[in-house]
Enzyme design. Structure first.
Site, PDB file in Angstrom:
ATOM      1  N   PRO A 218      47.698 -73.337 -72.696  1.00 55.36           N
ATOM      2  CG  PRO A 218      47.783 -71.083 -72.167  1.00 55.36           C
ATOM      3  CD  PRO A 218      48.203 -72.437 -71.666  1.00 55.36           C
TER       4      PRO A 218
ATOM      5  CD  GLU B 128      54.565 -66.472 -65.993  1.00 53.66           C
ATOM      6  OE1 GLU B 128      53.948 -65.829 -65.121  1.00 53.66           O
ATOM      7  OE2 GLU B 128      54.311 -66.436 -67.217  1.00 53.66           O
TER       8      GLU B 128
ATOM      9  NE  ARG C 187      26.647 -82.570 -71.297  1.00 54.61           N
ATOM     10  CZ  ARG C 187      26.198 -82.849 -72.518  1.00 54.61           C
ATOM     11  NH1 ARG C 187      27.050 -83.257 -73.448  1.00 54.61           N
ATOM     12  NH2 ARG C 187      24.919 -82.709 -72.806  1.00 54.61           N
TER      13      ARG C 187
ATOM     14  CG  ASP D 262      25.154 -82.689 -76.393  1.00 51.04           C
ATOM     15  OD1 ASP D 262      26.012 -83.306 -75.755  1.00 51.04           O
ATOM     16  OD2 ASP D 262      24.092 -82.253 -75.918  1.00 51.04           O
TER      17      ASP D 262
HETATM   18  C1  4FV Z   1      44.826 -72.716 -70.182  1.00 49.45           C
HETATM   19  C2  4FV Z   1      44.068 -72.594 -71.352  1.00 49.45           C
HETATM   20  C3  4FV Z   1      45.501 -71.621 -69.476  1.00 49.45           C
HETATM   21  C4  4FV Z   1      48.430 -70.625 -68.416  1.00 49.45           C
HETATM   22  C5  4FV Z   1      49.363 -70.225 -67.329  1.00 49.45           C
HETATM   23  C6  4FV Z   1      47.539 -71.482 -66.387  1.00 49.45           C
HETATM   24  C7  4FV Z   1      47.135 -70.979 -67.746  1.00 49.45           C
HETATM   25  C8  4FV Z   1      48.787 -70.728 -66.029  1.00 49.45           C
HETATM   26  N1  4FV Z   1      44.824 -74.007 -69.825  1.00 49.45           N
HETATM   27  N2  4FV Z   1      43.604 -73.842 -71.672  1.00 49.45           N
HETATM   28  N3  4FV Z   1      43.789 -71.480 -72.067  1.00 49.45           N
HETATM   29  N4  4FV Z   1      46.376 -71.993 -68.486  1.00 49.45           N
HETATM   30  O1  4FV Z   1      45.297 -70.449 -69.781  1.00 49.45           O
HETATM   31  O2  4FV Z   1      44.075 -74.670 -70.732  1.00 49.45           O
HETATM   32  O3  4FV Z   1      49.689 -71.602 -65.430  1.00 49.45           O
END
Ligand code: 4FV
Length: 252
Positions: A89, A116, A154, A169
């Site tokens: 995130p 985490e 793709r 697209d």
């Molecule tokens: C995430 C997202 C995501 C965070 C903690 C995996 C999680 C756990 N990855 N975009 N949104 N990852 O939420 O890519 O480890």
């Protein structure tokens, strides 16, 4: 193109990448996807891949050592240089422009976090870039990795049958896609815009372009703000807006 994925759930990655267009791209030798499990590189008796965070608090953090050994094995599996991407995130938002950039590379290594996340020292040492698929929290990075594999897979030359389709697209030109209609035994051609049944391909192309512009104006003005419209597009959009403001039932 080769994609290696460091994940505690390699089966999920393998199985999701075996489906549909991506699965076919692999069968055609356009793409290969490989899973690597850090637990196979854990050295203690319990094969630990996580531990409690320094500073206390909830949750666990993935250990750097099994990750480093696993990543080293993945790197060594092919001489091609790889871009190492951590899905999190905290990453830059994934866009079609980024997907196109990644799809042009020979090789990616995708890192999937759980708990985490990963020890920050591993990230600082090994990660080339962080990518996020959206502002929400998943229980693991695997779904995000599957999104990247699908979006990039793709676009591999020859992956899509009707080569054109990638060009039409959504987001290919920064706009949303136009509506699509097809045969319906129940509804027949009811509700189908007459222009689509006209056989007039120039008019059909104009209508589709106008719908893309209009929908983007209605639903994603942030996207419209990022594209430069030519004279013809501006005229199509102004006509759409006038029609929209005139309300349903007004005019053609
Ligand atoms: C995430 C997202 C995501 C965070 C903690 C995996 C999680 C756990 N990855 N975009 N949104 N990852 O939420 O890519 O480890």
């Amino acid at each position: 193109m080769r994609i290696d994925v460091v994940t505690l759930f390699p089966d999920f990655i393998r199985d999701s990448a075996a489906l549909g267009v991506v699965g076919r791209a692999q069968e055609r030798g356009l793409l290969s996807v490989h899973g690597w499990n850090p637990r196979d590189y854990a050295t203690d008796n319990y094969r630990r891949v996580d531990d409690r965070p320094f500073g206390g608090g909830p949750g666990m953090v993935m250990l750097a050592e099994p990750l480093s050994a696993c990543l080293a094995a993945a790197r060594a599996a092919d001489p091609a240089p790889a871009r190492v991407i951590y899905l999190s995130p905290q990453g830059e938002r994934l866009t079609q422009a980024k997907v196109r950039e990644l799809a042009a590379r020979p090789r990616l290594i995708l890192l999937c976090g759980r708990y985490e996340g990963l020890d920050e020292r591993f990230i600082a040492r090994e990660v080339d870039e962080e990518l996020s698929i959206g502002d929400y929290v998943l229980s693991g990075g695997e779904l995000a990795a599957a999104v990247v594999i699908d979006a990039v897979g793709r676009l591999q030359e020859g992956a899509l049958n009707h080569a054109d389709s990638a060009v039409q697209d959504s987001f290919e030109d920064g706009l949303l896609d136009c509506p699509h209609f097809t045969r319906s035994d129940l509804a027949g051609t009811e509700g189908v815009p007459p222009v689509l049944l006209s056989g007039d391909h120039a008019a059909i192309a104009r209508w589709r372009r106008q719908q893309s512009l209009g929908r983007t104006w209605l639903r994603r003005p942030d996207l419209l703000a990022r594209v430069t419209l030519g004279k013809a597009d501006r005229a199509l959009l102004e006509a759409f807006i006038a029609q929209w403001r005139a309300g349903p039932g007004a005019g053609p």
